[in-house]
Design a protein around this motif. Sequence first.
Motif, mmCIF file in Angstrom:
data_model
loop_
_atom_site.group_PDB
_atom_site.id
_atom_site.type_symbol
_atom_site.label_atom_id
_atom_site.label_comp_id
_atom_site.label_asym_id
_atom_site.label_seq_id
_atom_site.Cartn_x
_atom_site.Cartn_y
_atom_site.Cartn_z
ATOM 1 N N THR A 1 36.648 23.335 3.449
ATOM 2 C CA THR A 1 37.043 23.918 2.158
ATOM 3 C C THR A 1 38.355 23.316 1.686
ATOM 4 N N LEU A 2 39.312 23.204 2.621
ATOM 5 C CA LEU A 2 40.619 22.617 2.301
ATOM 6 C C LEU A 2 40.466 21.176 1.812
ATOM 7 N N LEU A 3 39.676 20.377 2.516
ATOM 8 C CA LEU A 3 39.522 18.973 2.156
ATOM 9 C C LEU A 3 38.838 18.806 0.805
ATOM 10 N N ASP A 4 37.887 19.661 0.507
ATOM 11 C CA ASP A 4 37.214 19.582 -0.791
ATOM 12 C C ASP A 4 38.186 19.871 -1.932
ATOM 13 N N ILE A 5 39.098 20.807 -1.714
ATOM 14 C CA ILE A 5 40.119 21.113 -2.729
ATOM 15 C C ILE A 5 41.075 19.932 -2.871
ATOM 16 N N GLU B 1 40.145 16.836 -5.042
ATOM 17 C CA GLU B 1 40.445 16.844 -6.472
ATOM 18 C C GLU B 1 41.792 16.191 -6.742
ATOM 19 N N HIS B 2 42.782 16.474 -5.900
ATOM 20 C CA HIS B 2 44.097 15.837 -6.064
ATOM 21 C C HIS B 2 43.998 14.338 -5.811
ATOM 22 N N SER B 3 43.209 13.975 -4.800
ATOM 23 C CA SER B 3 43.026 12.556 -4.484
ATOM 24 C C SER B 3 42.379 11.817 -5.647
ATOM 25 N N ASP C 1 52.021 25.264 0.231
ATOM 26 C CA ASP C 1 51.223 26.381 -0.283
ATOM 27 C C ASP C 1 49.826 26.386 0.314
ATOM 28 N N TYR C 2 49.203 25.230 0.377
ATOM 29 C CA TYR C 2 47.850 25.138 0.926
ATOM 30 C C TYR C 2 47.817 25.441 2.420
ATOM 31 N N ALA C 3 48.818 24.966 3.144
ATOM 32 C CA ALA C 3 48.851 25.190 4.597
ATOM 33 C C ALA C 3 48.917 26.674 4.908
ATOM 34 N N SER C 4 49.690 27.413 4.122
ATOM 35 C CA SER C 4 49.822 28.854 4.340
ATOM 36 C C SER C 4 48.500 29.578 4.093
ATOM 37 N N LEU C 5 47.807 29.217 3.005
ATOM 38 C CA LEU C 5 46.516 29.843 2.699
ATOM 39 C C LEU C 5 45.453 29.448 3.723
ATOM 40 N N TYR C 6 45.515 28.210 4.167
ATOM 41 C CA TYR C 6 44.556 27.690 5.150
ATOM 42 C C TYR C 6 44.647 28.471 6.464
ATOM 43 N N GLU D 1 40.654 31.854 -3.616
ATOM 44 C CA GLU D 1 41.173 32.934 -4.449
ATOM 45 C C GLU D 1 42.669 32.799 -4.720
ATOM 46 N N LYS D 2 43.372 32.136 -3.817
ATOM 47 C CA LYS D 2 44.821 31.933 -3.904
ATOM 48 C C LYS D 2 45.544 33.265 -4.079
ATOM 49 N N ASP D 3 46.150 33.494 -5.237
ATOM 50 C CA ASP D 3 47.013 34.669 -5.413
ATOM 51 C C ASP D 3 46.276 35.906 -5.908
ATOM 52 N N ASN D 4 44.956 35.907 -5.859
ATOM 53 C CA ASN D 4 44.203 37.046 -6.385
ATOM 54 C C ASN D 4 44.012 38.176 -5.377
ATOM 55 N N SER D 5 44.400 37.966 -4.143
ATOM 56 C CA SER D 5 44.224 38.983 -3.111
ATOM 57 C C SER D 5 45.525 39.737 -2.871
#
Length: 499
Positions: free
Chosen positions: A159-163, A166-168, A178-183, A203-207
């Motif tokens: 999931t992380l790599l797929d997100i 997009e940046h790549s 930020d991503y490492a913390s959510l991961y 979901e990022k900040d929606n929880s």
Amino acid sequence: MYAAGWYILIFVFSALVLLPVAVTWVTKWIKWWKYLRYLRSLPSPPRHWLMGHVSQMDMGEANVNRLTRYHIEFPDLYVSFFGPFLPNVVITSPEHRKTILKSTEPKADFYYFLVDWIGDGLLLSSGEKWFQHRKMLTPGFHFDILKSYVPIVNEVTHTLLDIWQEHSDKGTSFNVVDYASLYTLDILLRCAFSDHSSSCLVEKDNSPYVNAVHEISKIPVLRMRFPPYHPNWIFKLSPLGRKFHGCIKILHEYCDKAINKRRKQLLEDSGSLSKKYVDFLDILLSAKDEQGYGLTDEEIREEVNTFMFEGHDTTAAGLYWILYCLATNPDHQEKCRSEARQVMHNKDDVSWEDLNKLTYISMCIKESMRLYPPVPMIARKLSQDCELDGYKLQKGTNITIHVNAHHHNPKIWPDPEKFNPLRFSIENVKLQDSFAFTPFSAGPRNCIGQNFAMHELKIAVAHIVNRFYIGVDPSHKVERFLSLILRAKYGIMLKLHLA
């Protein structure tokens, strides 16, 4: 006259009762004052007569370097002060450090700013309770249990790599912190609660739970640096205290709901759950001591919250610092990529059997943890008087070990600022003191989840270097920031492109 006689009797009786108490307290204060005078005579950096060393505790890069310098200037120990009356003894000698870590001394006073959140779990408990809980929880980190978590880590990593893809594709840099913390939070929620109902990365900040976890971890350090907030009753009335306890309510309600739901499931299934794997909550609910007694719901909540606290931000920091090290050391990154591809051999996932084959990646992770230890300090409180080479420390003294400074001490680590994974080759590790490298602490109170964290990091790094080349954004400045965790003050901006 009759009434006066009664007043005299009451006065005499009160004096007889209160005098021994008063004498005891006065004796204790005199003893403490003499000890305080003794501590002021020990080695110490220059300090303000009223503020002590508070002005030097800015937590930024300058303070990180200052603490490292003090380890060289004061080779045994030194005393720092929060104001004029709150001393803290910092251990710098490797031998003294080993003495403290080999003990089961309880955590220092500072950690009790966490007690309303994580309770009296493994991190904060001491004595018989700590010993019993440590014994009961150890089976939960057996290899047979950890093995079942590998598919979860692989799934979240995809999931992380797929997100990140997009940046790549866009060629844009992004903040890996930020991503490492959510991961790592995603992985913990699944391994602790079998919670697959939400994805923190998506979901990022929606929880509310995710937001509460992020907010609450920052508050204890802010409280520590502001002495008026030290008393509980003042802190609870403050805006920061109300925010802290609001976060606690969310976290405890989530945990209580999960415990109650799982207990109900266990009863319905006659004590066994038909699941793909046993999670941390299952282990806590089934744990028994020698007399056959299990943990109460409150004790389970304490241990779950401790597990989430110790395994979330720490592992996230471990991940973003290793990626930063590989981004700034492309030769070592390429060696990791070569190893990952050889071990994974066109497979989509890293298997349990693959983990021991990722030897160079493991060395790079350890070297990153030496340079950037996720937990930069360990603090204990002496439960009895202690003498260290002529330094006489009394029971109740707060002791600090600066892991980061120790890991950068040139007397222990030659050329300490250089990223050199070969320090952790099999041959070199044999020559190291077992207490020289302590990102997970050491001795009987070492981190019970260190294998879990290392497996998580190895899987993540193998996947990431297998798919991407990692580079840094040259326009972004990376600085260390001392907190409960060694953070990146302004984040870490990375650039990725397909490998």
